[in-house]
Design a protein around this motif. Structure first.
Motif, PDB file in Angstrom:
ATOM      1  N   TRP A  10       0.816  -1.222   0.000  1.00 19.55           N
ATOM      2  CA  TRP A  10       0.000   0.000   0.000  1.00 19.55           C
ATOM      3  C   TRP A  10       0.851   1.275   0.000  1.00 19.55           C
ATOM      4  O   TRP A  10       0.327   2.365  -0.163  1.00 19.55           O
ATOM      5  CB  TRP A  10      -0.907   0.020   1.226  1.00 19.55           C
ATOM      6  N   LYS A  11       2.120   1.138   0.233  1.00 22.10           N
ATOM      7  CA  LYS A  11       3.029   2.298   0.304  1.00 22.10           C
ATOM      8  C   LYS A  11       2.484   3.330   1.309  1.00 22.10           C
ATOM      9  O   LYS A  11       1.874   2.947   2.296  1.00 22.10           O
ATOM     10  CB  LYS A  11       3.238   2.888  -1.087  1.00 22.10           C
ATOM     11  N   MET A  12       2.662   4.645   1.044  1.00 28.14           N
ATOM     12  CA  MET A  12       2.192   5.645   2.023  1.00 28.14           C
ATOM     13  C   MET A  12       0.773   6.088   1.641  1.00 28.14           C
ATOM     14  O   MET A  12       0.504   7.259   1.380  1.00 28.14           O
ATOM     15  CB  MET A  12       3.159   6.839   2.087  1.00 28.14           C
ATOM     16  N   GLY A  93      13.842  -4.230   0.729  1.00 28.77           N
ATOM     17  CA  GLY A  93      14.534  -3.958  -0.527  1.00 28.77           C
ATOM     18  C   GLY A  93      13.675  -3.419  -1.653  1.00 28.77           C
ATOM     19  O   GLY A  93      14.084  -3.471  -2.822  1.00 28.77           O
ATOM     20  N   HIS A  94      12.484  -2.892  -1.321  1.00 30.92           N
ATOM     21  CA  HIS A  94      11.665  -2.324  -2.390  1.00 30.92           C
ATOM     22  C   HIS A  94      12.456  -1.254  -3.137  1.00 30.92           C
ATOM     23  O   HIS A  94      13.255  -0.529  -2.537  1.00 30.92           O
ATOM     24  CB  HIS A  94      10.372  -1.727  -1.802  1.00 30.92           C
ATOM     25  N   SER A  95      12.211  -1.123  -4.419  1.00 33.58           N
ATOM     26  CA  SER A  95      13.023  -0.191  -5.237  1.00 33.58           C
ATOM     27  C   SER A  95      12.909   1.248  -4.748  1.00 33.58           C
ATOM     28  O   SER A  95      13.847   2.030  -4.901  1.00 33.58           O
ATOM     29  CB  SER A  95      12.632  -0.282  -6.702  1.00 33.58           C
ATOM     30  N   TYR A 165      10.630 -10.260  -7.885  1.00 34.70           N
ATOM     31  CA  TYR A 165      11.365  -9.619  -8.978  1.00 34.70           C
ATOM     32  C   TYR A 165      10.528  -8.448  -9.485  1.00 34.70           C
ATOM     33  O   TYR A 165       9.396  -8.638  -9.948  1.00 34.70           O
ATOM     34  CB  TYR A 165      11.627 -10.619 -10.107  1.00 34.70           C
ATOM     35  N   GLU A 166      11.091  -7.248  -9.364  1.00 32.61           N
ATOM     36  CA  GLU A 166      10.360  -6.056  -9.771  1.00 32.61           C
ATOM     37  C   GLU A 166      11.265  -5.175 -10.636  1.00 32.61           C
ATOM     38  O   GLU A 166      12.063  -4.388 -10.100  1.00 32.61           O
ATOM     39  CB  GLU A 166       9.927  -5.257  -8.551  1.00 32.61           C
ATOM     40  N   PRO A 167      11.177  -5.318 -11.955  1.00 33.11           N
ATOM     41  CA  PRO A 167      11.979  -4.433 -12.806  1.00 33.11           C
ATOM     42  C   PRO A 167      11.576  -2.983 -12.540  1.00 33.11           C
ATOM     43  O   PRO A 167      10.381  -2.654 -12.578  1.00 33.11           O
ATOM     44  CB  PRO A 167      11.620  -4.879 -14.228  1.00 33.11           C
ATOM     45  N   TRP A 169      11.731  -0.285 -14.068  1.00 37.58           N
ATOM     46  CA  TRP A 169      11.057   0.419 -15.164  1.00 37.58           C
ATOM     47  C   TRP A 169       9.570   0.045 -15.293  1.00 37.58           C
ATOM     48  O   TRP A 169       8.827   0.707 -16.020  1.00 37.58           O
ATOM     49  CB  TRP A 169      11.789   0.162 -16.494  1.00 37.58           C
ATOM     50  N   ALA A 170       9.143  -0.970 -14.577  1.00 35.29           N
ATOM     51  CA  ALA A 170       7.739  -1.389 -14.670  1.00 35.29           C
ATOM     52  C   ALA A 170       6.932  -0.996 -13.432  1.00 35.29           C
ATOM     53  O   ALA A 170       5.728  -1.215 -13.381  1.00 35.29           O
ATOM     54  CB  ALA A 170       7.664  -2.898 -14.871  1.00 35.29           C
ATOM     55  N   ILE A 171       7.585  -0.396 -12.429  1.00 37.84           N
ATOM     56  CA  ILE A 171       6.879  -0.094 -11.176  1.00 37.84           C
ATOM     57  C   ILE A 171       6.168   1.247 -11.273  1.00 37.84           C
ATOM     58  O   ILE A 171       6.816   2.284 -11.471  1.00 37.84           O
ATOM     59  CB  ILE A 171       7.841  -0.108  -9.971  1.00 37.84           C
ATOM     60  N   GLY A 172       4.861   1.201 -11.178  1.00 32.18           N
ATOM     61  CA  GLY A 172       4.046   2.423 -11.179  1.00 32.18           C
ATOM     62  C   GLY A 172       4.044   3.153 -12.509  1.00 32.18           C
ATOM     63  O   GLY A 172       3.591   4.283 -12.599  1.00 32.18           O
ATOM     64  N   THR A 173       4.536   2.499 -13.554  1.00 35.02           N
ATOM     65  CA  THR A 173       4.649   3.183 -14.853  1.00 35.02           C
ATOM     66  C   THR A 173       3.551   2.781 -15.821  1.00 35.02           C
ATOM     67  O   THR A 173       3.376   3.413 -16.857  1.00 35.02           O
ATOM     68  CB  THR A 173       5.998   2.813 -15.523  1.00 35.02           C
ATOM     69  N   TYR A 209       6.213 -11.706  -9.242  1.00 34.39           N
ATOM     70  CA  TYR A 209       6.544 -10.633 -10.191  1.00 34.39           C
ATOM     71  C   TYR A 209       5.843  -9.360  -9.723  1.00 34.39           C
ATOM     72  O   TYR A 209       4.680  -9.398  -9.295  1.00 34.39           O
ATOM     73  CB  TYR A 209       6.076 -10.987 -11.619  1.00 34.39           C
ATOM     74  N   GLY A 210       6.539  -8.234  -9.812  1.00 29.75           N
ATOM     75  CA  GLY A 210       5.900  -6.951  -9.481  1.00 29.75           C
ATOM     76  C   GLY A 210       6.244  -5.910 -10.521  1.00 29.75           C
ATOM     77  O   GLY A 210       7.383  -5.839 -10.999  1.00 29.75           O
ATOM     78  N   GLY A 211       5.258  -5.098 -10.854  1.00 29.52           N
ATOM     79  CA  GLY A 211       5.462  -4.023 -11.830  1.00 29.52           C
ATOM     80  C   GLY A 211       4.247  -3.898 -12.717  1.00 29.52           C
ATOM     81  O   GLY A 211       4.113  -4.624 -13.698  1.00 29.52           O
ATOM     82  N   SER A 212       3.333  -2.986 -12.299  1.00 30.05           N
ATOM     83  CA  SER A 212       2.129  -2.701 -13.074  1.00 30.05           C
ATOM     84  C   SER A 212       1.275  -3.940 -13.362  1.00 30.05           C
ATOM     85  O   SER A 212       0.717  -4.087 -14.449  1.00 30.05           O
ATOM     86  CB  SER A 212       2.489  -1.979 -14.381  1.00 30.05           C
ATOM     87  N   VAL A 213       1.184  -4.845 -12.371  1.00 30.78           N
ATOM     88  CA  VAL A 213       0.241  -5.959 -12.512  1.00 30.78           C
ATOM     89  C   VAL A 213      -1.162  -5.416 -12.266  1.00 30.78           C
ATOM     90  O   VAL A 213      -1.408  -4.705 -11.284  1.00 30.78           O
ATOM     91  CB  VAL A 213       0.543  -7.112 -11.527  1.00 30.78           C
ATOM     92  N   GLY A 230       2.228 -12.270  -7.394  1.00 28.08           N
ATOM     93  CA  GLY A 230       2.618 -10.892  -7.661  1.00 28.08           C
ATOM     94  C   GLY A 230       2.741 -10.044  -6.414  1.00 28.08           C
ATOM     95  O   GLY A 230       2.114 -10.305  -5.382  1.00 28.08           O
ATOM     96  N   LEU A 231       3.602  -9.036  -6.524  1.00 25.64           N
ATOM     97  CA  LEU A 231       3.635  -7.948  -5.536  1.00 25.64           C
ATOM     98  C   LEU A 231       2.992  -6.765  -6.244  1.00 25.64           C
ATOM     99  O   LEU A 231       3.462  -6.322  -7.302  1.00 25.64           O
ATOM    100  CB  LEU A 231       5.071  -7.652  -5.108  1.00 25.64           C
ATOM    101  N   ILE A 232       1.908  -6.285  -5.660  1.00 27.11           N
ATOM    102  CA  ILE A 232       1.042  -5.343  -6.361  1.00 27.11           C
ATOM    103  C   ILE A 232       1.073  -3.994  -5.654  1.00 27.11           C
ATOM    104  O   ILE A 232       0.846  -3.929  -4.444  1.00 27.11           O
ATOM    105  CB  ILE A 232      -0.433  -5.863  -6.361  1.00 27.11           C
ATOM    106  N   GLY A 233       1.314  -2.931  -6.398  1.00 30.97           N
ATOM    107  CA  GLY A 233       1.278  -1.593  -5.826  1.00 30.97           C
ATOM    108  C   GLY A 233      -0.085  -0.968  -6.046  1.00 30.97           C
ATOM    109  O   GLY A 233      -1.049  -1.250  -5.321  1.00 30.97           O
ATOM    110  N   GLY A 234      -0.181  -0.131  -7.076  1.00 37.95           N
ATOM    111  CA  GLY A 234      -1.399   0.650  -7.337  1.00 37.95           C
ATOM    112  C   GLY A 234      -2.693  -0.150  -7.269  1.00 37.95           C
ATOM    113  O   GLY A 234      -3.660   0.266  -6.617  1.00 37.95           O
ATOM    114  N   ALA A 235      -2.720  -1.302  -7.911  1.00 39.59           N
ATOM    115  CA  ALA A 235      -3.973  -2.074  -7.983  1.00 39.59           C
ATOM    116  C   ALA A 235      -4.365  -2.696  -6.646  1.00 39.59           C
ATOM    117  O   ALA A 235      -5.498  -3.165  -6.485  1.00 39.59           O
ATOM    118  CB  ALA A 235      -3.865  -3.154  -9.060  1.00 39.59           C
TER     119      ALA A 235
HETATM  120  C1  PEP Z   1       5.366  -1.965  -6.336  1.00 33.61           C
HETATM  121  O1  PEP Z   1       5.469  -0.835  -5.882  1.00 33.61           O
HETATM  122  O2  PEP Z   1       5.941  -2.906  -5.763  1.00 33.61           O
HETATM  123  C2  PEP Z   1       4.604  -2.161  -7.549  1.00 33.61           C
HETATM  124  C3  PEP Z   1       4.720  -3.294  -8.179  1.00 33.61           C
HETATM  125  O3  PEP Z   1       3.804  -1.118  -7.936  1.00 33.61           O
HETATM  126  P1  PEP Z   1       2.781  -1.111  -9.184  1.00 33.61           P
HETATM  127  O4  PEP Z   1       1.993  -2.382  -9.119  1.00 33.61           O
HETATM  128  O5  PEP Z   1       1.945   0.111  -8.964  1.00 33.61           O
HETATM  129  O6  PEP Z   1       3.625  -1.017 -10.429  1.00 33.61           O
END
Ligand code: PEP
Length: 249
Positions: A10-12, A93-95, A165-167, A169-173, A209-213, A230-235
């Motif tokens: 959920w981040k902040m 170790g989150h990016s 694994y969270e590239p 370039w794919a996080i929140g983009t 996998y994490g990054g805009s799932v 998956g590790l999910i941010g925004g969604a």
């Molecule tokens: C994240 O912050 O770990 C992440 C994967 O974010 P998002 O799903 O928004 O790209």
């Protein structure tokens, strides 16, 4: 046997009332997959989340911790403090921790060791930057991250490690790695761990996998043989989207 896992970072985001509203929705939602569901609220909402989720299968993780057990570390939180509020899993170790707070793999190795000695489970995040991928160094970068941060731990400790694994370039983009890109990196990661630790560790290691799932791409990504969730941010901030991803297996 590898466990399927969907974890929401959920981040902040989500104050007390938003936490309560989102968790009530998740509690009511129908789960059709057998994936572990984990949510990672901010430190201030951890105790509230643990209480609200009592008696459910939804687990609570922290987003970070300090490597020390106690002391003069203003603003920091230790493994035993997390355990004390009922949290047994921590993201390390989150990016965003790496890029905004200069966390290096050497420092992360200390956090992992501290989490393990505090009997915590670790979701360890790593992944290459866009420039690494463009220059073809992505496999080397990921290998180096893993070896530095994790290859000193005992074989037995791997029971308490989940890789994410969270590239970068794919996080929140909105730009996701293709299912093929995710699969080839996950296979690379699994073979690295296999070379170092052997079959027993590798066959039970979950690699997320994490990054805009999102609900519309989760199924294809999760169907790759070496992707265990998956590790999910925004969604993860929306109950319907998070549950659609949980049910995408
Ligand atoms: C994240 O912050 O770990 C992440 C994967 O974010 P998002 O799903 O928004 O790209």
């Amino acid at each position: 046997m590898r466990t399927k896992i969907v974890a929401g970072n959920w981040k902040m985001n989500n104050d007390s009332s938003a936490t309560s509203a989102l968790l009530q929705e998740l509690k009511k939602a129908n789960q059709t997959s057998n994936a572990r569901r984990i949510v990672a609220p901010a430190f201030t909402q951890l105790a509230q989340a643990v209480k609200l989720l009592e008696g459910t299968t939804i687990e609570v993780a922290a987003q970070n911790m300090n490597a020390a057990t106690s002391g003069a570390f203003t603003g920091e939180v230790s493994a035993s403090m997390l355990k004390g509020v009922g949290v047994a899993t921590v993201i390390i170790g989150h990016s965003e921790r790496r890029s905004l707070y200069n966390e290096t793999d050497v420092a992360l190795a200390e956090k992992v060791a501290a989490a393990l000695s505090g009997n915590m489970e670790v979701i360890f995040c790593f992944g290459e930057e866009l420039s690494d991928r463009k220059s073809g160094r992505h496999f080397d970068v990921v290998s180096h991250q893993l070896k530095t941060a994790l290859f000193e731990i005992t074989p037995d400790s791997w029971k308490h490690i989940i890789l994410a694994y969270e590239p970068v370039w794919a996080i929140g983009t909105g730009e996701t790695a293709s299912p093929e890109q995710a699969q080839e990196m996950h296979a690379h990661i699994r073979s690295l761990v296999h070379q170092q630790y052997g079959e027993t560790v590798t066959t039970s290691l979950s690699i997320l996998y994490g990054g805009s799932v999102k609900p519309n791409n989760a199924k294809e990504i999760f169907s790759q043989p070496d992707v265990d969730g998956g590790l999910i941010g925004g969604a993860s901030l929306n109950a319907n989207d998070f549950m659609a991803i949980v049910n995408a297996f």
